[in-house]
Structures are given as structure tokens and as C-alpha cells.
Design a protein around this motif. Sequence first.
Motif, PDB file in Angstrom:
ATOM      1  N   TRP A   1       0.849  -1.178   0.000  1.00  0.00           N
ATOM      2  CA  TRP A   1       0.000   0.000   0.000  1.00  0.00           C
ATOM      3  C   TRP A   1       0.890   1.235   0.000  1.00  0.00           C
ATOM      4  O   TRP A   1       1.969   1.235   0.594  1.00  0.00           O
ATOM      5  CB  TRP A   1      -0.897   0.018   1.240  1.00  0.00           C
ATOM      6  N   TYR A   2       0.432   2.303  -0.632  1.00  0.00           N
ATOM      7  CA  TYR A   2       1.159   3.567  -0.606  1.00  0.00           C
ATOM      8  C   TYR A   2       0.436   4.493   0.365  1.00  0.00           C
ATOM      9  O   TYR A   2      -0.758   4.725   0.239  1.00  0.00           O
ATOM     10  CB  TYR A   2       1.195   4.197  -2.003  1.00  0.00           C
ATOM     11  N   ASN A   3       1.171   5.017   1.332  1.00  0.00           N
ATOM     12  CA  ASN A   3       0.607   5.916   2.322  1.00  0.00           C
ATOM     13  C   ASN A   3       0.704   7.342   1.784  1.00  0.00           C
ATOM     14  O   ASN A   3       1.800   7.876   1.619  1.00  0.00           O
ATOM     15  CB  ASN A   3       1.356   5.778   3.645  1.00  0.00           C
ATOM     16  N   MET A   4      -0.440   7.945   1.470  1.00  0.00           N
ATOM     17  CA  MET A   4      -0.477   9.282   0.887  1.00  0.00           C
ATOM     18  C   MET A   4      -0.024  10.359   1.869  1.00  0.00           C
ATOM     19  O   MET A   4       0.466  11.400   1.458  1.00  0.00           O
ATOM     20  CB  MET A   4      -1.906   9.600   0.409  1.00  0.00           C
ATOM     21  N   ARG A   5      -0.180  10.125   3.145  1.00  0.00           N
ATOM     22  CA  ARG A   5       0.209  11.123   4.146  1.00  0.00           C
ATOM     23  C   ARG A   5       1.719  11.144   4.358  1.00  0.00           C
ATOM     24  O   ARG A   5       2.333  12.202   4.412  1.00  0.00           O
ATOM     25  CB  ARG A   5      -0.507  10.849   5.476  1.00  0.00           C
ATOM     26  N   THR A   6       2.326   9.959   4.435  1.00  0.00           N
ATOM     27  CA  THR A   6       3.758   9.884   4.737  1.00  0.00           C
ATOM     28  C   THR A   6       4.634   9.678   3.512  1.00  0.00           C
ATOM     29  O   THR A   6       5.839   9.921   3.566  1.00  0.00           O
ATOM     30  CB  THR A   6       4.044   8.728   5.717  1.00  0.00           C
TER      31      THR A   6
END
Length: 62
Positions: A10-15
Motif C-alpha cells: 500500500w502507498y501511504n499518501m500522508r507519509t
Amino acid sequence: MAEDTEHQFWYNMRTGAVEKGLLSPSIDRVGPFSTFDEATHALDKLRANSAKWAEDDAADDR
């Protein structure tokens, strides 16, 4: 049969980090991706999809 989310990326959009499994809240992540490399390029894929959808919408408006 349920997806094996713990073995997907998963790609974390926040970090901006790639995570394996469901580590962060769903609001912060996009995916799933089969490989770490695919998740690393998540923003490129999102931009490409967005551009294609905008082109499709513009063509529909003609």
C-alpha cells in the motif's frame, strides 16, 4: 475467497511510505499493489489514470 491484504503493498499518501499490509488508516493509503515497486510508483499511476479520465470526459463533452 478473501484477499490476502497482509501480503500486499500500500502507498501511504500522508507519509509517502510504502507499507506491507494494512498498517495505516484507510483514509491515508491507496492500493493494494502486488509488489513494493508498484506501490512505490503509485502516484505516477494515479496521475496517469486521472489524466486519462480527464481526456475521456473532455471527449464525451464534444
